[in-house]
Design a protein around this motif. Structure first.
Motif, mmCIF file in Angstrom:
data_model
loop_
_atom_site.group_PDB
_atom_site.id
_atom_site.type_symbol
_atom_site.label_atom_id
_atom_site.label_comp_id
_atom_site.label_asym_id
_atom_site.label_seq_id
_atom_site.Cartn_x
_atom_site.Cartn_y
_atom_site.Cartn_z
ATOM 1 N N MET A 1 0.861 -1.176 0.000
ATOM 2 C CA MET A 1 0.000 0.000 0.000
ATOM 3 C C MET A 1 0.906 1.237 0.000
ATOM 4 N N ASP A 2 0.590 2.199 -0.855
ATOM 5 C CA ASP A 2 1.433 3.389 -0.899
ATOM 6 C C ASP A 2 1.104 4.328 0.269
ATOM 7 N N LYS A 3 2.003 5.268 0.519
ATOM 8 C CA LYS A 3 1.889 6.153 1.676
ATOM 9 C C LYS A 3 0.604 6.969 1.663
ATOM 10 N N GLN A 4 0.202 7.448 0.515
ATOM 11 C CA GLN A 4 -1.012 8.255 0.430
ATOM 12 C C GLN A 4 -2.248 7.448 0.839
ATOM 13 N N LYS A 5 -2.333 6.215 0.381
ATOM 14 C CA LYS A 5 -3.465 5.354 0.753
ATOM 15 C C LYS A 5 -3.417 5.004 2.234
ATOM 16 N N LEU A 6 -2.218 4.725 2.746
ATOM 17 C CA LEU A 6 -2.066 4.408 4.167
ATOM 18 C C LEU A 6 -2.470 5.600 5.027
ATOM 19 N N ASP A 7 -2.025 6.788 4.664
ATOM 20 C CA ASP A 7 -2.397 7.994 5.406
ATOM 21 C C ASP A 7 -3.906 8.205 5.399
ATOM 22 N N ALA A 8 -4.540 7.977 4.261
ATOM 23 C CA ALA A 8 -5.996 8.126 4.162
ATOM 24 C C ALA A 8 -6.704 7.089 5.037
ATOM 25 N N LEU A 9 -6.187 5.874 5.055
ATOM 26 C CA LEU A 9 -6.750 4.817 5.903
ATOM 27 C C LEU A 9 -6.644 5.205 7.375
ATOM 28 N N ILE A 10 -5.470 5.665 7.779
ATOM 29 C CA ILE A 10 -5.252 6.057 9.175
ATOM 30 C C ILE A 10 -6.186 7.201 9.553
ATOM 31 N N THR A 11 -6.316 8.188 8.689
ATOM 32 C CA THR A 11 -7.204 9.319 8.967
ATOM 33 C C THR A 11 -8.655 8.866 9.088
ATOM 34 N N GLY A 12 -9.081 7.971 8.227
ATOM 35 C CA GLY A 12 -10.445 7.450 8.311
ATOM 36 C C GLY A 12 -10.699 6.712 9.610
ATOM 37 N N ILE A 13 -9.752 5.890 10.010
ATOM 38 C CA ILE A 13 -9.891 5.166 11.276
ATOM 39 C C ILE A 13 -9.861 6.142 12.445
ATOM 40 N N ALA A 14 -8.968 7.141 12.378
ATOM 41 C CA ALA A 14 -8.874 8.145 13.443
ATOM 42 C C ALA A 14 -10.202 8.868 13.630
ATOM 43 N N ASN A 15 -10.838 9.218 12.531
ATOM 44 C CA ASN A 15 -12.146 9.887 12.621
ATOM 45 C C ASN A 15 -13.170 9.000 13.305
#
Length: 80
Positions: A1-15
């Motif tokens: 998984m690329d960094k942009q997708k990982l960051d988006a995943l983390i942000t979604g979970i954080a929300n």
């Protein structure tokens, strides 16, 4: 998984975790830095998988969780 997708995943979970983190942080700490609460949450969400645990830790921190409590929970769950 690329960094942009990982960051988006983390942000979604954080929300998704923000209400739980707010509840934990507002509650009376029964363990130092609420590590017991974060240990329970981390164990439940990671299902014992270390890689998933790292993603959950990043999301918890982004959601405003106490760094010391989350770090202690991760160390107890997965070692250093």
């Amino acid at each position: 998984m690329d960094k942009q997708k990982l960051d988006a995943l983390i942000t979604g979970i954080a929300n998704d975790l923000k209400p739980s983190v707010a509840r934990i942080e507002k509650s009376l700490a029964t363990t130092q830095n609420h590590y017991g609460d974060y240990l329970n949450l981390l164990g439940t969400l990671s299902n014992g998988d270390k890689t998933t645990g790292k993603v959950i830790v990043a999301a918890l921190l982004e959601a405003g969780a106490n760094h010391g409590g989350v770090a202690s929970a991760y160390k107890i769950s997965f070692g250093s």
